[in-house]
Scaffold this motif. Structure first.
Motif, short mmCIF file in Angstrom:
data_model
loop_
_atom_site.label_atom_id
_atom_site.label_comp_id
_atom_site.label_asym_id
_atom_site.label_seq_id
_atom_site.Cartn_x
_atom_site.Cartn_y
_atom_site.Cartn_z
N LEU A 216 -43.06 4.21 -67.31
CA LEU A 216 -42.91 5.66 -67.33
C LEU A 216 -42.17 6.13 -68.57
O LEU A 216 -42.52 7.17 -69.15
CB LEU A 216 -42.15 6.10 -66.07
CG LEU A 216 -42.84 5.79 -64.73
CD1 LEU A 216 -41.99 6.26 -63.58
CD2 LEU A 216 -44.21 6.47 -64.69
N LEU A 217 -41.18 5.38 -69.01
CA LEU A 217 -40.44 5.80 -70.20
C LEU A 217 -41.30 5.68 -71.45
O LEU A 217 -41.24 6.54 -72.34
CB LEU A 217 -39.16 4.99 -70.35
CG LEU A 217 -37.92 5.55 -69.66
CD1 LEU A 217 -38.04 5.43 -68.15
CD2 LEU A 217 -36.65 4.87 -70.13
N GLN A 218 -42.11 4.63 -71.54
CA GLN A 218 -43.00 4.48 -72.69
C GLN A 218 -44.04 5.59 -72.69
O GLN A 218 -44.37 6.15 -73.75
CB GLN A 218 -43.68 3.12 -72.64
CG GLN A 218 -42.78 1.96 -73.06
CD GLN A 218 -42.62 1.86 -74.57
OE1 GLN A 218 -43.13 2.71 -75.29
NE2 GLN A 218 -41.92 0.85 -75.04
N GLN A 219 -44.58 5.91 -71.54
CA GLN A 219 -45.55 7.00 -71.45
C GLN A 219 -44.92 8.34 -71.82
O GLN A 219 -45.54 9.16 -72.51
CB GLN A 219 -46.13 7.06 -70.04
CG GLN A 219 -46.97 5.84 -69.68
CD GLN A 219 -47.44 5.87 -68.24
OE1 GLN A 219 -47.30 6.88 -67.55
NE2 GLN A 219 -47.98 4.76 -67.77
N GLY A 277 -34.78 1.14 -69.93
CA GLY A 277 -33.67 1.90 -70.50
C GLY A 277 -33.45 1.62 -71.97
O GLY A 277 -32.85 2.44 -72.66
N ALA A 278 -33.96 0.47 -72.46
CA ALA A 278 -33.81 0.18 -73.89
C ALA A 278 -34.60 1.17 -74.73
O ALA A 278 -34.26 1.40 -75.90
CB ALA A 278 -34.28 -1.25 -74.17
N VAL A 279 -35.67 1.76 -74.18
CA VAL A 279 -36.42 2.78 -74.92
C VAL A 279 -35.53 3.99 -75.18
O VAL A 279 -35.46 4.51 -76.29
CB VAL A 279 -37.68 3.18 -74.13
CG1 VAL A 279 -38.41 4.31 -74.83
CG2 VAL A 279 -38.61 1.98 -73.96
N ALA A 280 -34.84 4.43 -74.12
CA ALA A 280 -33.93 5.57 -74.29
C ALA A 280 -32.79 5.22 -75.25
O ALA A 280 -32.36 6.06 -76.04
CB ALA A 280 -33.36 5.99 -72.93
N SER A 281 -32.31 3.99 -75.21
CA SER A 281 -31.24 3.58 -76.13
C SER A 281 -31.71 3.63 -77.57
O SER A 281 -30.95 4.02 -78.46
CB SER A 281 -30.77 2.16 -75.78
OG SER A 281 -30.27 2.11 -74.47
N THR A 282 -32.97 3.26 -77.82
CA THR A 282 -33.51 3.32 -79.18
C THR A 282 -33.58 4.75 -79.67
O THR A 282 -33.23 5.05 -80.81
CB THR A 282 -34.90 2.67 -79.21
OG1 THR A 282 -34.81 1.33 -78.72
CG2 THR A 282 -35.45 2.65 -80.62
N VAL A 283 -34.02 5.65 -78.81
CA VAL A 283 -34.10 7.06 -79.20
C VAL A 283 -32.70 7.62 -79.45
O VAL A 283 -32.49 8.40 -80.39
CB VAL A 283 -34.83 7.88 -78.12
CG1 VAL A 283 -34.94 9.34 -78.54
CG2 VAL A 283 -36.23 7.31 -77.89
N PRO A 308 -37.94 10.57 -66.66
CA PRO A 308 -38.26 9.58 -65.62
C PRO A 308 -37.05 8.75 -65.20
O PRO A 308 -36.90 8.44 -64.01
CB PRO A 308 -39.33 8.71 -66.28
CG PRO A 308 -39.90 9.53 -67.37
CD PRO A 308 -38.78 10.39 -67.86
N LEU A 309 -36.19 8.42 -66.14
CA LEU A 309 -35.00 7.64 -65.81
C LEU A 309 -34.06 8.42 -64.91
O LEU A 309 -33.51 7.89 -63.94
CB LEU A 309 -34.29 7.22 -67.09
CG LEU A 309 -33.05 6.34 -66.93
CD1 LEU A 309 -33.40 5.02 -66.27
CD2 LEU A 309 -32.38 6.10 -68.27
N LEU A 310 -33.87 9.69 -65.21
CA LEU A 310 -32.99 10.52 -64.38
C LEU A 310 -33.58 10.73 -63.00
O LEU A 310 -32.85 10.84 -62.01
CB LEU A 310 -32.73 11.85 -65.07
CG LEU A 310 -31.96 11.76 -66.40
CD1 LEU A 310 -31.77 13.14 -66.99
CD2 LEU A 310 -30.62 11.09 -66.19
N ALA A 311 -34.91 10.80 -62.92
CA ALA A 311 -35.54 10.91 -61.61
C ALA A 311 -35.30 9.65 -60.79
O ALA A 311 -35.07 9.71 -59.57
CB ALA A 311 -37.04 11.16 -61.78
N MET A 312 -35.32 8.49 -61.43
CA MET A 312 -35.02 7.24 -60.73
C MET A 312 -33.57 7.22 -60.25
O MET A 312 -33.28 6.79 -59.12
CB MET A 312 -35.26 6.05 -61.66
CG MET A 312 -36.70 5.86 -62.10
SD MET A 312 -36.84 4.45 -63.25
CE MET A 312 -38.45 4.75 -63.95
#
Length: 782
Positions: A216-219, A277-283, A308-312
Motif C-alpha cells: 500500500l505504501l509503494q502504491q 515503513g522504510a518507504v516513508a523513512s526514505t521520503v 495507509p500507514l496511519l490507517a493501519m
C-alpha cells in the motif's frame, strides 16, 4: 576557378557521363561559392556524415579500417586549414570514388546550414519576405541509397515535444531511454541541447512507466509521483500550442528538469529493496533537504505515502486489527497459543518502523493494540469498544505543514504534529482500562495477597494448624502419601484458622501438589501448596512465576518445619523436667542424666536462635518489604507491562532475599545443611526423652522406700547406654553445627552486593556477640 574545378572533376571521375559530370560540377561550384561554414558545429556535422558512411561500408571494403584512417587524417589537418575544414571535407566526400557514389548520394545536403532557404520564385519572396527556415541537421532516407534530407528546426522541436510526452518520433526512439535515431545527424549545438532535453524525457518515461509495486505504501508513492507530474503535463500542453525554437524550448524546461530529477531520484531510492515503513523513512529523508522546493515536494508526497500507514495504526490501536495485506506494518503477529498472546503473539519489526516514529512511541502503539486484543480474547465477557471523540479521531495529515523559508524542514520540527499526542492519549485510555479491569473485576491484588498468605506462609495460624494436622502424615514415606488424603487436612486447617474468612473464590483455588517422590524421601520433601490461576491473571502469574512461588514455599516450609520441631522438642523437654520433679526423686538421679539434658537445652537454644533469625529475616525484611514495594508499584502502574514488571521485581527481590537467586547457592546450601542438623537434633532429643520417660516410669513402679531399686533402675544397662550414645551423637551435632554456621557466616560476608538486600545485617544478627567468630579463631573446639 571554374576551369580548375571542372578539370578536377574530370580527373577524379573520368568514367562519369558528361551530363552527370556537369551536374556534379555545378553543385561543387555552388558549395565552394556559398557562404562560409558554420564553424565547429558545421565541421562536426560533416565529419559525422563521412564517418557514418565509412562505417556503413561492407566488410569486404574494409569500412572500419577506412573509418579509423579517416579519423587519423582528420586530426593531422594543419591548424591554418581549420577554418575551411567543412568545405574541404565536403569536397573530398563528393569526389570519393567508391561504387556507392552515384546519383543517390546527391551532395545538395552539404549546403550551408546557417543560411536561409534559397528563394524559388519572386511570388514566394513577395508572399513572406521575413520567413527564414533554419536547419539543424540531416535525416537519411529510409530507402537504401536515398539522399539525406535537411532537418528543419521546427520538426526537431516537435519531435522533442513528442519525446517529452513519452512518444517515439522520426528523430528520437524510446528503448529504455530516449536516443537520437541513427538516421538523424544533428549539428553539434542541436545535438547537445537535444541530449539534455532527452534526459528529461527519459526521466519522465521512467516515472510514468514504472511497474505497479506491491504494498500500500509503494502504491501510494507511485500515485503521489503521478500527481506531481500534473504540472509537467500542463506545461507541455502550453508548449504544444506555441511556436518555439530549440533555445526557447530548453529555457522552458529548466524548471521542471530539477523537479523531475528529484522525483526520479526518489523513485529509484524507494525501489532498492525498500518496503513498508522504510518507504516513508526514505521520503522523510528527502524532506530534510536544504532545498526548500524539494522539501515542499517531498512533504506533499509524504502526505500521500503515510496515509495507509496511519490507517493501519488507527485500526490496530482502536480495534486491535492488523489491516496489513502486504506485511508493511511494523507490528507483526505470530501463530501461538492464546495463553501466550501477551508475551509472544505480537512483536515489533524494527526495520519497518518509520523514522518519524520514535522507538518508544512504536512500543506504545504495539502495547495499545495488544491491550485491546487481550481484553477481547482473554477477558471473558469483556468487549472493548472505542467510543468518544478522541477514540474516533482519524490519524490524518492535517498537521503536516509545508516548510517556510528560514524554518526547519517538517521532519526535524515534528513531521506529524499531534500524532504522538493522539497515540499517547489512546494508549493511556486503553491501558488504564485494562489495569482497572484486572485490579477491580478480576481482583489481581486479592489473588496476590492470597499467594502471600498461603504459598509464602504469611497466614501464621493457618500454617501452624496445617503443620500440626500433617505432622504424622508427612513423616511417612513419600510414596505412601496421596493428594486427596491431604486435601482433607488442608480443609480442616482452613476451618480452624482465620483463613476461613477469605473470599470463597480464593479458598476454592487453594490445593495440594505432590512432587514426584524419590527413594528415601519423606512426605515433607514432596509436599507443596498449590494455587490455581486462570485467564486473564495468567499473564501476571505465569508458570515461571508460579515456579518461583513454589521454590520459595519449599524453603519457607522447611524453615517452619524446623521451627515447629524445635518448639515441640522444647515442650517435650519441659514436660520431662516437670514429670521428674513431680516424682520427687530427681535428686537421686545421677549427674550424667542432668548434664545430658542440660547439653540438649543449650544446643537447642543455639538452633532456635539461628532458625528464628533466618525466619524473621526472610519473613519481615524480605517478604514484608517486597510486598510493600509491590503494592506501591501497582498503584502507580499505567499499563499491563508495568504491572507484570512490578510483579517480576517482587519475585526477584524475594528470590535474592531468600537465598534462592543465582549466586547464592553456597549460602542456601549452608542453611539447608544447618536445618538438616536441627532436624537431626530433634530426632536425637526425641530418643533421649523417650529413654528418660521409660526410666521415669520404672522409677514410679519401684517402691518408694527401696532407694536402692531406684538407683538400680537409673543405672540399668539400657538406660545408661542410651544416654551415652545420645551424648556422643549430641556432641557430633554440636560440633557440626558450629563449624557449618561459621562457614555460613563466611559465605554471607563474601557474597557480592545484591540489588535488593545486604547480608551484613544478617551476619550481625546471627553472631551478635562474636561467639562464633571467637570459636573460629580458637584452635580448640567449643
Amino acid at each position: 576557378m571554374q576551369g580548375l574545378v571542372r578539370s578536377l572533376v574530370c580527373s577524379e571521375l573520368p568514367d562519369l557521363a558528361e551530363q552527370d559530370a556537369n551536374a556534379l560540377f555545378l553543385r561543387i561550384f555552388q558549395q565552394l561559392s556559398s557562404a562560409p561554414g558554420g564553424g565547429a558545429a558545421e565541421d562536426a556535422a560533416v565529419e559525422e556524415l563521412i564517418a557514418q558512411h565509412l562505417r556503413g561500408l561492407r566488410k569486404s571494403d574494409r569500412g572500419l579500417d577506412r573509418h579509423l584512417r579517416f579519423q587519423g587524417l582528420k586530426n593531422r589537418l594543419p591548424s591554418e586549414s581549420r577554418g575551411n575544414r567543412s568545405s574541404v571535407l565536403a569536397l573530398l566526400f563528393l569526389l570519393r570514388g567508391d561504387p556507392y557514389a552515384g546519383e543517390t548520394r546527391s551532395p545538395q545536403y552539404f549546403t550551408h546550414r546557417g543560411r536561409s532557404e534559397p528563394k524559388e520564385s519572386g511570388a514566394s519572396k513577395a508572399s513572406d519576405p521575413t520567413v527564414r527556415t533554419v536547419y539543424m541537421g540531416w535525416q537519411l532516407s529510409a530507402g537504401a541509397g536515398g539522399p539525406p534530407t535537411e532537418l528543419p528546426e521546427a520538426k526537431l522541436v516537435r519531435d522533442l515535444l513528442f519525446a517529452l510526452q513519452g512518444v517515439s518520433s522520426d528523430c528520437f526512439k524510446l528503448d529504455g531511454s530516449f536516443e537520437v535515431d541513427p538516421a538523424v545527424i544533428l549539428s553539434r549545438p542541436a545535438w547537445v541541447v537535444s541530449q539534455k532535453v532527452l534526459e528529461l524525457a527519459t526521466l519522465h518515461a521512467r516515472l510514468s512507466n514504472q511497474a505497479s509495486a506491491e504494498g500500500l505504501l509503494q502504491q501510494a508513492l507511485c500515485e503521489a509521483l503521478r500527481q506531481q507530474l500534473q504540472d509537467y503535463y500542463e506545461m507541455l500542453a502550453l508548449l504544444m500550442s506555441r511556436k518555439l525554437t530549440l533555445r526557447s524550448l530548453w529555457s522552458w524546461l529548466l524548471a521542471p528538469r530539477a523537479r523531475l530529477g528529484f522525483l526520479a531520484t526518489l523513485s529509484e531510492a524507494t525501489r532498492q529493496g525498500v518496503f513498508g515503513g522504510a518507504v516513508a523513512s526514505t521520503v522523510v529523508a528527502f524532506a530534510q533537504s536544504g532545498d526548500l522546493e524539494v522539501q515542499k515536494a517531498a512533504t506533499r508526497i509524504l502526505a500521500s505515502v503515510v496515509r495507509p500507514l496511519l490507517a493501519m495504526i488507527r485500526a490496530w490501536m482502536t480495534e486491535g486489527e492488523l489491516q496489513d495485506p502486504f506485511g508493511e506494518f511494523f507490528v507483526v503477529a505470530a501463530s501461538v497459543p492464546l495463553q501466550d498472546l501477551w508475551t509472544r503473539m505480537y512483536r515489533l519489526e524494527l526495520e519497518m518502523v518509520p523514522s518519524f516514529l520514535s522507538l518508544d512511541l512504536a512500543r506504545k502503539i504495539l502495547l495499545t493494540g495488544k491491550s485491546v486484543n487481550f481484553i477481547r480474547l482473554c477477558c471473558p465477557g469483556q468487549v472493548w469498544s472505542s467510543t468518544g471523540k478522541e477514540a474516533t479521531t482519524e490519524f490524518d495529515l492535517t498537521e503536516i505543514r509545508e516548510p517556510q523559508e528560514g524554518q526547519e524542514g517538517p521532519a526535524s520540527s515534528g513531521l506529524l504534529r499531534g500524532l504522538a499526542e493522539r497515540v499517547e492519549s489512546a494508549a493511556q485510555r486503553t491501558n488504564e482500562h485494562l489495569v482497572r479491569l484486572l485490579m477491580d473485576k478480576y481482583a489481581l491484588g486479592e489473588h496476590a495477597l492470597a499467594l502471600r498468605r498461603f504459598l509464602l506462609l504469611g497466614q501464621g495460624d493457618f500454617v501452624e494448624s496445617l503443620m500440626d494436622a500433617l505432622q504424622e502424615e508427612l513423616n511417612a514415606e513419600a510414596d505412601t502419601i496421596h493428594r486427596h488424603h491431604l486435601m482433607g487436612f488442608l480443609d480442616m486447617a482452613l476451618r480452624q484458622s482465620n483463613a476461613q474468612f477469605c473470599p470463597a473464590d480464593v479458598l476454592a483455588r487453594l490445593g495440594v501438589k505432590l512432587l514426584s517422590p524419590s527413594a528415601g524421601e519423606r512426605g515433607w520433601d514432596i509436599f507443596l501448596l498449590d494455587y490455581s490461576i486462570d485467564a486473564p491473571l495468567h499473564v501476571v502469574f505465569t508458570p515461571a512465576a508460579m515456579q518461583k512461588y513454589e521454590r520459595t514455599f519449599a524453603f519457607l516450609w522447611k524453615l517452619r518445619r524446623v521451627s515447629h520441631a524445635l518448639a515441640a522438642s522444647w515442650s517435650q523437654h519441659m514436660t520431662l523436667q516437670r514429670h521428674l520433679s513431680f516424682l520427687g526423686k530427681a535428686a537421686a538421679a545421677p549427674a550424667t542424666a542432668f548434664s545430658v539434658l542440660h547439653r540438649f537445652s543449650c544446643l537447642r537454644h543455639q538452633l532456635q536462635h539461628f532458625v528464628q533469625n533466618i525466619q524473621s529475616y526472610v519473613m519481615f525484611e524480605v517478604l514484608d518489604t517486597s510486598w510493600a514495594k509491590l503494592q506501591a508499584g501497582w498503584r502507580s502502574c499505567t499499563d499491563l507491562d508495568e504491572v507484570i514488571s512490578q510483579h517480576d521485581r517482587y519475585l526477584v527481590s524475594i528470590e535474592e532475599g531468600a537465598f534462592l537467586a543465582q549466586g547464592c547457592e553456597s549460602v542456601l546450601s549452608g542453611i539447608t545443611t544447618l536445618l538438616a542438623l536441627a532436624l537431626d537434633f530433634c530426632h536425637l532429643h526425641d530418643q533421649a526423652c523417650a529413654a528418660s520417660f521409660e526410666a521415669a516410669e520404672a522409677m514410679e513402679e519401684a517402691e518408694e522406700e527401696d532407694v536402692g531399686s531406684v538407683f538400680q533402675v537409673l543405672r540399668s544397662q539400657p538406660f545408661a547406654r542410651s544416654l551415652a550414645e545420645c551424648r556422643a551423637q549430641l556432641d557430633g551435632v554440636a560440633s557440626s553445627f558450629s563449624m557449618k554456621l561459621q562457614q555460613l557466616l563466611q559465605s554471607l560476608e563474601e557474597q557480592p552486593e545484591l540489588r535488593v538486600l545486604d547480608f551484613s545485617f544478617l551476619c550481625c544478627r546471627l553472631d551478635f556477640n562474636g561467639y562464633y567468630e571467637r570459636q573460629a579463631d580458637s584452635p580448640a573446639g567449643p
